[in-house]
Design an enzyme around this catalytic site. Structure first.
Site, PDB file in Angstrom:
ATOM      1  N   CYS A 178       0.836  -1.195   0.000  1.00  0.00           N
ATOM      2  CA  CYS A 178       0.000   0.000   0.000  1.00  0.00           C
ATOM      3  C   CYS A 178       0.879   1.256   0.000  1.00  0.00           C
ATOM      4  CB  CYS A 178      -0.995  -0.034   1.158  1.00  0.00           C
ATOM      5  SG  CYS A 178      -2.385   1.115   0.957  1.00  0.00           S
ATOM      6  N   HIS A 189      -3.696  -5.026  -0.351  1.00  0.00           N
ATOM      7  CA  HIS A 189      -3.193  -5.579   0.904  1.00  0.00           C
ATOM      8  C   HIS A 189      -3.166  -7.100   0.807  1.00  0.00           C
ATOM      9  CE1 HIS A 189      -3.119  -1.951   3.497  1.00  0.00           C
ATOM     10  NE2 HIS A 189      -4.052  -1.523   2.649  1.00  0.00           N
ATOM     11  N   GLU A 220      -2.186  -9.155   2.999  1.00  0.00           N
ATOM     12  CA  GLU A 220      -2.581  -9.732   4.287  1.00  0.00           C
ATOM     13  C   GLU A 220      -4.096  -9.774   4.460  1.00  0.00           C
ATOM     14  OE1 GLU A 220      -2.323  -5.301   5.186  1.00  0.00           O
ATOM     15  OE2 GLU A 220      -1.394  -6.754   3.819  1.00  0.00           O
TER      16      GLU A 220
END
Length: 226
Positions: A88, A206, A208
């Site tokens: 990001c 992202h 994750e």
């Protein structure tokens, strides 16, 4: 071997660490995951991850506020060729400059500029002129989008075109060299979703938070030997 997730006061550090720990466990790798603000730990790491949330300028100031961190990152990533992943705003910081609430220098690792979504841009971008997004799309861009693979890369291995990834951002990276744009999405126009060159990659999304797509990308990154 250690994966250093850089703590400079900006980023989803807990969720990033958990995702990397899961990828390490599922791949059966002998790697430790460390969230750290230590320049010594960054220098010793085999893989380096720079997360980031918030405004470009704030993140750059946060990075600069950790004594010696920019120098340690530059030595490890540029000098020693350690595999690097920016996430990001961590990806955006790789740019030449960011134009969010003023003009701010980036790390200059991948030539390009970070500009507002819906900003007119060209090969060399300044602040630009704001334009509307078609279809009533909103900024910030928040949610799932289908990835288009623009250039093959080992970190994208096994990630098919159309795979879903999760985004939260109002600004995007415009590469000056098209081959540095590895993947993209369509959100009122083309937006770069992943960049890379040499031993460096970055994702606007992202990993994750991107479930199977994100875990595969993280595992690929950890296995990558550029």
């Amino acid at each position: 071997m250690t994966i250093a997730i850089v703590d400079y006061g900006s980023g989803n550090l807990r969720s990033a660490a958990k995702a990397f720990e899961r990828a390490v466990r599922e791949a059966g790798l002998a790697q430790d995951v460390a969230v750290t603000a230590s320049t010594e730990a960054v220098a010793a790491a085999t893989h380096i991850v720079l997360p980031g949330v918030g405004a470009f300028g704030d993140c750059r100031r946060g990075l600069d506020a950790v004594p010696g961190m920019v120098e340690a990152l530059t030595e490890s990533v540029i000098g020693r060729g350690r595999p690097f992943l920016g996430i990001c705003v961590g990806m955006q910081l790789m740019a030449s400059a960011g134009h969010e609430h003023g003009d701010h220098p980036g790390l200059g690792w991948i030539p390009g500029d970070v500009v507002a979504i819906g900003t007119a841009n060209g090969a060399h971008v300044g602040v630009g002129a704001a334009i509307g997004l078609p279809g009533g799309l909103r900024v910030p861009h928040m949610g799932w989008n289908d990835l288009a693979i623009m250039h093959p890369h080992p970190v994208l291995e096994g990630i098919a075109p159309g795979s879903h990834a999760y985004f939260v951002h109002s600004y995007h990276f415009v590469c000056r060299e098209p081959t540095h744009a590895l993947a993209g999405i369509d959100y009122g126009g083309p937006i770069v979703a992943m960049i890379g060159r040499d031993n460096m990659v970055g994702t606007q999304f992202h990993p994750e938070k991107s479930q199977a797509t994100g875990l595969r990308l993280i595992a690929n990154f950890l296995a990558w030997r550029p």
